[in-house]
Write an enzyme that holds these catalytic residues in place. Structure first.
Site, PDB file in Angstrom:
ATOM      1  N   SER A  17       0.829  -1.200   0.000  1.00  0.00           N
ATOM      2  CA  SER A  17       0.000   0.000   0.000  1.00  0.00           C
ATOM      3  C   SER A  17       0.867   1.256   0.000  1.00  0.00           C
ATOM      4  O   SER A  17       0.418   2.311  -0.439  1.00  0.00           O
ATOM      5  CB  SER A  17      -0.897  -0.002   1.239  1.00  0.00           C
ATOM      6  OG  SER A  17      -0.086  -0.043   2.404  1.00  0.00           O
ATOM      7  N   GLY A  49      -5.030  -0.560   5.914  1.00  0.00           N
ATOM      8  CA  GLY A  49      -5.290  -1.346   7.120  1.00  0.00           C
ATOM      9  C   GLY A  49      -6.685  -1.290   7.683  1.00  0.00           C
ATOM     10  O   GLY A  49      -7.171  -2.256   8.269  1.00  0.00           O
ATOM     11  N   CYS A  79       2.566  -7.009   1.667  1.00  0.00           N
ATOM     12  CA  CYS A  79       1.631  -6.274   2.516  1.00  0.00           C
ATOM     13  C   CYS A  79       0.750  -7.323   3.196  1.00  0.00           C
ATOM     14  O   CYS A  79       0.100  -8.127   2.510  1.00  0.00           O
ATOM     15  CB  CYS A  79       0.780  -5.354   1.641  1.00  0.00           C
ATOM     16  SG  CYS A  79      -0.541  -4.500   2.518  1.00  0.00           S
ATOM     17  N   ASN A  80       0.765  -7.325   4.519  1.00  0.00           N
ATOM     18  CA  ASN A  80      -0.023  -8.325   5.244  1.00  0.00           C
ATOM     19  C   ASN A  80      -1.511  -8.107   5.057  1.00  0.00           C
ATOM     20  O   ASN A  80      -2.287  -9.058   4.981  1.00  0.00           O
ATOM     21  CB  ASN A  80       0.319  -8.264   6.725  1.00  0.00           C
ATOM     22  CG  ASN A  80       1.721  -8.766   7.001  1.00  0.00           C
ATOM     23  OD1 ASN A  80       1.921  -9.935   7.271  1.00  0.00           O
ATOM     24  ND2 ASN A  80       2.709  -7.891   6.906  1.00  0.00           N
ATOM     25  N   GLU A 164       4.130   6.140   7.357  1.00  0.00           N
ATOM     26  CA  GLU A 164       3.870   6.819   6.076  1.00  0.00           C
ATOM     27  C   GLU A 164       4.183   8.316   6.169  1.00  0.00           C
ATOM     28  O   GLU A 164       4.586   8.937   5.198  1.00  0.00           O
ATOM     29  CB  GLU A 164       2.402   6.633   5.653  1.00  0.00           C
ATOM     30  CG  GLU A 164       2.066   5.237   5.158  1.00  0.00           C
ATOM     31  CD  GLU A 164       2.656   4.910   3.781  1.00  0.00           C
ATOM     32  OE1 GLU A 164       2.455   5.690   2.836  1.00  0.00           O
ATOM     33  OE2 GLU A 164       3.330   3.875   3.667  1.00  0.00           O
ATOM     34  N   CYS A 198       3.138  -6.647   9.925  1.00  0.00           N
ATOM     35  CA  CYS A 198       2.854  -5.531   9.019  1.00  0.00           C
ATOM     36  C   CYS A 198       4.204  -5.061   8.500  1.00  0.00           C
ATOM     37  O   CYS A 198       5.135  -4.853   9.292  1.00  0.00           O
ATOM     38  CB  CYS A 198       2.149  -4.390   9.744  1.00  0.00           C
ATOM     39  SG  CYS A 198       1.974  -2.905   8.721  1.00  0.00           S
TER      40      CYS A 198
HETATM   41  N1  DGL Z   1       2.376  -2.741   4.970  1.00  0.00           N
HETATM   42  C1  DGL Z   1       0.973  -3.047   5.098  1.00  0.00           C
HETATM   43  C2  DGL Z   1       0.814  -4.369   5.848  1.00  0.00           C
HETATM   44  O1  DGL Z   1       1.758  -5.139   5.911  1.00  0.00           O
HETATM   45  C3  DGL Z   1       0.302  -1.857   5.690  1.00  0.00           C
HETATM   46  C4  DGL Z   1      -1.110  -1.793   5.394  1.00  0.00           C
HETATM   47  C5  DGL Z   1      -1.723  -0.423   5.415  1.00  0.00           C
HETATM   48  O2  DGL Z   1      -1.620   0.267   4.409  1.00  0.00           O
HETATM   49  O3  DGL Z   1      -2.382  -0.109   6.407  1.00  0.00           O
HETATM   50  O4  DGL Z   1      -0.247  -4.684   6.341  1.00  0.00           O
END
Ligand code: DGL
Length: 283
Positions: A17, A49, A79-80, A164, A198
């Protein structure tokens, strides 16, 4: 979906994301430097998220189609949240019609596979976004592979915005880190291993450690995902053969490239030159 530029055909696609997937890309490049990579951060629509299943699925599918249009045969959802909410649907519903031989892999299964022998107490925690934690994807994978583990999932909805917005090493981050670490140990004092579920969270590693007892391990998933990809490519030579190997990386963002370059360079410790692309679905 507009095609504004053409990437490296045969590159491995790495999707997040926003900036978090860069923590996975770094580990993958360290282990598999010969391959070509295209990184796409959907910064314009981050964070994912706290978005609905429908939004995460639609946005992730649009990104996967974008990678395929660039010539990628293999895409890693680094991305999880996307792995938890979109991977299974994409694999089962969309991949059969999106082109033969194309593959999309996630980060949850490789992380769950790597947990052997990590916890002495058999009590572990998963920190992640609301989407990842509410999906219970980690619990389901871990139950299959390590049924002896007691898993406590803690959603940390402010942590991705901290990363971010490059606040992850600033004093304001301490409040939100301490809040969730304290809550976690109130819920299960026997936890001795914390998995960062994450890809943004490794940027908060120093802050997280400050609020933990010394005996508690904190695990970032990048190395495990990289090792799993290496193993996958060895087991699937037909996929590996379609991946080009000139050692290049191209970066794309759906936000302004100047901002991405500045932020990403800090995360990667190298200068990069990202290009803008557009993903247009709105929900
Ligand atoms: N890096 C994403 C993850 O591993 C973040 C998700 C997000 O944008 O909230 O979940």
């Amino acid at each position: 979906m507009k095609e504004q530029s053409v990437g490296q055909a045969g590159a491995i696609g790495i999707f997040d994301s926003g900036y978090g997937g860069l923590t996975i890309l770094s580990e993958i490049r360290a282990l598999l430097p010969a391959y070509d990579y295209i990184y796409l951060g959907d910064n314009a629509r981050a964070p994912y998220g706290n978005r609905s299943y429908d939004s995460v699925y639609a946005f992730t599918l649009e990104a996967v189609e974008w990678f395929f249009a660039q010539g990628c045969q293999l895409v890693i959802l680094a991305c999880n949240t996307a792995s938890a909410k979109a991977l299974r649907s994409i694999q089962q519903i969309n991949l059969p019609t999106l082109g033969s031989g194309k593959r999309v892999l996630g980060v949850i299964r490789p992380t769950a596979e790597s947990l052997t022998g990590l916890s002495a107490s058999n009590h572990i925690a998963i920190l992640g976004t609301e989407g990842t934690i509410q999906s219970h994807s980690y619990e389901m994978e871990i139950e299959k592979l390590h049924p002896q583990l007691t898993v406590t999932g803690e959603a940390c909805p402010m942590w991705v915005p901290l990363v971010e917005n490059r606040e992850y090493d600033k004093p304001g981050a301490d409040y939100f880190v301490k809040q969730h670490i304290s809550h976690l140990f109130e819920r299960d004092p026997l936890i001795d291993t914390i998995i960062l579920g994450c890809t943004h969270y490794p940027l908060l590693m120093n802050k997280i450690r400050q609020y933990l007892p010394d005996n508690v391990k904190v695990i970032a998933q990048g190395k495990y995902v990289a090792a799993s990809l290496k193993d996958y490519l060895q087991r699937h030579p037909e996929i590996a053969q379609q991946c080009t190997r000139q050692g290049t990386v191209q970066y794309y963002t759906t936000e302004t490239p100047e901002k991405f370059n500045l932020q990403a360079s800090l995360f990667l410790n190298e200068q990069i030159d990202a290009r803008k692309t557009t993903l247009e679905k709105k929900l």
